[in-house]
Design a protein around this motif. Structure first.
Motif, mmCIF file in Angstrom:
data_model
loop_
_atom_site.group_PDB
_atom_site.id
_atom_site.type_symbol
_atom_site.label_atom_id
_atom_site.label_comp_id
_atom_site.label_asym_id
_atom_site.label_seq_id
_atom_site.Cartn_x
_atom_site.Cartn_y
_atom_site.Cartn_z
ATOM 1 N N VAL A 252 0.737 -1.098 -0.133
ATOM 2 C CA VAL A 252 0.050 0.071 -0.153
ATOM 3 C C VAL A 252 0.884 1.081 -0.050
ATOM 4 O O VAL A 252 0.580 2.363 -0.732
ATOM 5 C CB VAL A 252 -0.920 0.014 1.040
ATOM 6 C CG1 VAL A 252 -1.747 1.567 1.548
ATOM 7 C CG2 VAL A 252 -1.861 -1.182 1.234
ATOM 8 N N ARG A 253 1.810 1.320 0.790
ATOM 9 C CA ARG A 253 2.965 2.411 0.792
ATOM 10 C C ARG A 253 3.320 2.797 -0.389
ATOM 11 O O ARG A 253 3.585 3.854 -0.791
ATOM 12 C CB ARG A 253 3.852 2.097 1.960
ATOM 13 C CG ARG A 253 3.400 2.239 3.235
ATOM 14 C CD ARG A 253 4.521 1.922 4.257
ATOM 15 N NE ARG A 253 5.778 3.070 4.327
ATOM 16 C CZ ARG A 253 6.660 3.064 4.865
ATOM 17 N NH1 ARG A 253 7.204 1.669 5.553
ATOM 18 N NH2 ARG A 253 7.545 4.088 4.681
ATOM 19 N N GLN A 254 3.814 1.682 -1.134
ATOM 20 C CA GLN A 254 4.526 1.658 -2.514
ATOM 21 C C GLN A 254 3.577 2.284 -3.414
ATOM 22 O O GLN A 254 3.990 2.987 -4.189
ATOM 23 C CB GLN A 254 5.179 0.510 -2.887
ATOM 24 C CG GLN A 254 6.406 -0.054 -2.155
ATOM 25 C CD GLN A 254 7.548 1.107 -2.159
ATOM 26 O OE1 GLN A 254 7.708 1.593 -3.060
ATOM 27 N NE2 GLN A 254 7.931 1.158 -0.973
ATOM 28 N N LYS A 255 2.343 1.844 -3.456
ATOM 29 C CA LYS A 255 1.259 2.055 -4.377
ATOM 30 C C LYS A 255 0.883 3.622 -4.185
ATOM 31 O O LYS A 255 0.545 4.172 -5.175
ATOM 32 C CB LYS A 255 0.101 1.138 -4.408
ATOM 33 C CG LYS A 255 -0.882 1.396 -5.465
ATOM 34 C CD LYS A 255 -0.171 1.161 -6.752
ATOM 35 C CE LYS A 255 -1.428 1.255 -7.838
ATOM 36 N NZ LYS A 255 -0.889 0.943 -9.299
ATOM 37 N N ALA A 256 0.984 3.740 -3.102
ATOM 38 C CA ALA A 256 0.554 5.455 -2.769
ATOM 39 C C ALA A 256 1.651 6.325 -3.206
ATOM 40 O O ALA A 256 1.211 7.419 -3.396
ATOM 41 C CB ALA A 256 0.408 5.609 -1.182
ATOM 42 N N LYS A 257 2.842 6.014 -3.328
ATOM 43 C CA LYS A 257 3.635 6.903 -3.950
ATOM 44 C C LYS A 257 3.467 7.039 -5.483
ATOM 45 O O LYS A 257 3.789 8.146 -5.871
ATOM 46 C CB LYS A 257 5.307 6.127 -3.758
ATOM 47 C CG LYS A 257 5.791 6.089 -2.223
ATOM 48 C CD LYS A 257 7.139 5.357 -2.400
ATOM 49 C CE LYS A 257 7.760 5.228 -0.884
ATOM 50 N NZ LYS A 257 8.897 4.553 -0.998
ATOM 51 N N GLN A 258 2.675 6.177 -6.093
ATOM 52 C CA GLN A 258 2.529 6.277 -7.357
ATOM 53 C C GLN A 258 1.163 6.745 -7.519
ATOM 54 O O GLN A 258 1.131 7.992 -8.527
ATOM 55 C CB GLN A 258 2.517 4.763 -8.108
ATOM 56 C CG GLN A 258 4.022 4.297 -7.922
ATOM 57 C CD GLN A 258 3.618 2.859 -8.328
ATOM 58 O OE1 GLN A 258 2.885 2.266 -9.120
ATOM 59 N NE2 GLN A 258 4.835 2.067 -8.262
ATOM 60 N N GLU A 259 0.185 6.517 -6.765
ATOM 61 C CA GLU A 259 -1.084 7.177 -7.040
ATOM 62 C C GLU A 259 -1.942 7.340 -5.713
ATOM 63 O O GLU A 259 -2.667 6.570 -5.181
ATOM 64 C CB GLU A 259 -2.035 6.064 -7.646
ATOM 65 C CG GLU A 259 -1.560 5.529 -8.882
ATOM 66 C CD GLU A 259 -2.345 4.292 -9.634
ATOM 67 O OE1 GLU A 259 -3.818 4.692 -9.630
ATOM 68 O OE2 GLU A 259 -1.816 3.424 -10.067
ATOM 69 N N SER A 266 -6.722 9.108 5.969
ATOM 70 C CA SER A 266 -6.763 8.550 7.387
ATOM 71 C C SER A 266 -6.146 7.212 7.073
ATOM 72 O O SER A 266 -5.492 6.625 8.144
ATOM 73 C CB SER A 266 -8.349 8.548 7.819
ATOM 74 O OG SER A 266 -9.222 7.606 6.555
ATOM 75 N N LEU A 267 -6.613 6.336 5.751
ATOM 76 C CA LEU A 267 -5.940 5.100 5.714
ATOM 77 C C LEU A 267 -4.434 5.340 5.623
ATOM 78 O O LEU A 267 -3.684 4.324 5.961
ATOM 79 C CB LEU A 267 -6.656 4.328 4.410
ATOM 80 C CG LEU A 267 -6.054 3.039 4.227
ATOM 81 C CD1 LEU A 267 -7.391 2.099 3.843
ATOM 82 C CD2 LEU A 267 -4.961 2.781 3.105
ATOM 83 N N LEU A 268 -3.901 6.003 4.804
ATOM 84 C CA LEU A 268 -2.440 6.363 4.850
ATOM 85 C C LEU A 268 -1.672 6.311 6.014
ATOM 86 O O LEU A 268 -0.723 5.912 6.467
ATOM 87 C CB LEU A 268 -2.187 7.292 3.577
ATOM 88 C CG LEU A 268 -2.465 6.844 2.253
ATOM 89 C CD1 LEU A 268 -2.164 8.129 1.298
ATOM 90 C CD2 LEU A 268 -1.832 5.442 1.642
ATOM 91 N N LYS A 269 -2.450 7.256 6.907
ATOM 92 C CA LYS A 269 -1.901 7.518 8.091
ATOM 93 C C LYS A 269 -1.902 6.496 9.029
ATOM 94 O O LYS A 269 -1.046 6.193 9.751
ATOM 95 C CB LYS A 269 -2.724 8.598 8.878
ATOM 96 C CG LYS A 269 -2.465 9.932 8.317
ATOM 97 C CD LYS A 269 -3.310 11.076 9.012
ATOM 98 C CE LYS A 269 -3.024 12.506 8.574
ATOM 99 N NZ LYS A 269 -3.985 13.535 9.349
ATOM 100 N N ARG A 270 -2.962 5.412 8.883
ATOM 101 C CA ARG A 270 -2.762 4.309 9.608
ATOM 102 C C ARG A 270 -1.883 3.156 9.052
ATOM 103 O O ARG A 270 -1.102 2.463 9.917
ATOM 104 C CB ARG A 270 -4.383 3.292 9.437
ATOM 105 C CG ARG A 270 -4.517 2.108 10.227
ATOM 106 C CD ARG A 270 -4.585 2.428 11.833
ATOM 107 N NE ARG A 270 -4.705 1.065 12.265
ATOM 108 C CZ ARG A 270 -5.837 0.442 12.495
ATOM 109 N NH1 ARG A 270 -6.993 0.876 12.028
ATOM 110 N NH2 ARG A 270 -5.841 -0.719 13.219
ATOM 111 N N VAL A 271 -1.801 3.122 7.816
ATOM 112 C CA VAL A 271 -0.607 2.249 7.212
ATOM 113 C C VAL A 271 0.637 2.722 7.685
ATOM 114 O O VAL A 271 1.509 1.899 8.183
ATOM 115 C CB VAL A 271 -0.737 2.324 5.659
ATOM 116 C CG1 VAL A 271 0.667 1.553 5.077
ATOM 117 C CG2 VAL A 271 -1.631 1.527 5.166
#
Length: 322
Positions: A252-259, A266-271
């Motif tokens: 999820v962290r790696q995908k968030a860097k792209q999209e 809130s989900l990214l903060k939890r991750v």
């Protein structure tokens, strides 16, 4: 004046009964009455603490040498005590003399009784926290193409049981007499004051440690729920790796860097939060390196992975500083 045990022996003698085990049990009954006196209870509690401290030292040495290769505060409590050893020691001292002599009988008694205490403690912790705090399932030997277990349900193992026997003989035959002589040097009032003060500290430690254990259980349950949430949302996505909780968070962290836009803040903060080190939870796993849980398998695996990463980071930092 004869006590209850004396009257029992006198009656047995008049009736011509054998005095073997009857003698032992009668004398034990008298000694039990003495044991219930306040000063004797205070002494017994101090001896309990001593046995608990000896057990803690052995656990620290065992884990430090064979697992962590460094100091780890072992046991359930915050203080330097493993009460399961104290309970075993007091039970051994409370047994009739026939079980304490000769040495081979004391050894066998120590093996059986201490193993029973460890099994009961492990079983109780599993039922309360749904987690196996220690696991000896890997203790086995191979013979004739098959594995022969040297453990019982992973809660006790032959190696530790034999060590319990050795410790029982060493402590009761050589160390316990020294403790008795040491306590004899102090007036009863000082012994009772020491037992009261240490007893209060012991109770406070239990309360704090139970609270920490509950928080640990809540944390790993929350980790499990979050992992299941990620699986439900993204398990059909090509980029999502669901092999372990650590892999899920990292994907999820790696995908968030792209999209980044496809994920809520809130989900990214939890991750990010769950990807960081959690000192309290990791300290529990460090204390019990063989910890396992069918209910929280992914959560504990994630914590162990974080610990391995932390060790690798510290080694790299030391190497860079040299």
């Amino acid at each position: 004046m004869r006590g209850r045990g004396g009257r029992t022996l006198e009656k047995a003698e008049k009736n011509g009964y054998s005095l073997g085990m009857l003698d032992i049990l009668a004398n034990y009954a008298d000694s039990s009455q003495i044991f219930l006196q306040p000063i004797e209870l205070s002494k017994a509690f101090l001896v309990f603490l001593f046995f608990s401290a000896i057990g803690w030292l052995c656990e620290v040495a065992y884990v430090g040498i064979f697992f962590e290769h460094r100091f780890v505060n072992r046991g359930f409590l915050t203080g330097p005590l493993c009460p399961v050893y104290g309970i075993g020691g007091i039970l051994l001292l409370s047994l009739p003399e026939a079980f304490q002599n000769p040495v081979w009988r004391l050894f066998c008694t120590g093996v059986v009784l201490c193993s029973a205490v460890e099994y009961a403690a492990g079983y109780a912790l599993e039922k309360i926290f749904h987690t196996k705090w220690w696991d000896y399932s890997d203790k086995k030997i191979s013979a004739g193409g098959r594995d022969i277990p040297l453990n019982l349900h992973g809660r006790i193992c032959l190696q530790n049981s034999l060590l319990f026997g050795v410790m029982t003989v060493a402590v009761l035959k050589f160390v316990q007499p020294l403790i008795v002589r040491l306590l004899a040097q102090f007036a009863d009032i000082y012994i009772q004051l020491a037992a009261s003060a240490l007893g209060l500290a012991f109770i406070l430690d239990i309360l704090v440690s139970v609270r920490r254990a509950v928080n640990f259980n809540v944390y790993i349950a929350r980790l499990k729920d979050f992992g299941e949430t990620l699986k439900d949302r993204y398990q059909n996505e090509d980029w999502f790796r669901s092999g372990s909780l650590t892999e899920m968070l990292e994907s999820v962290r790696q995908k968030a860097k792209q999209e980044r836009g496809r994920f809520s803040e809130s989900l990214l903060k939890r991750v990010e939060h769950e990807s960081r080190h959690h000192k309290l939870a990791e300290s529990f796993v460090r204390r019990f390196p063989t910890m396992k849980s069918a209910a929280y398998k992914d959560s504990i695996s994630h914590l162990k992975e974080r610990i391995r990463e932390s060790i690798a980071e510290k080694k790299a930092a030391r190497s860079a500083g040299q």
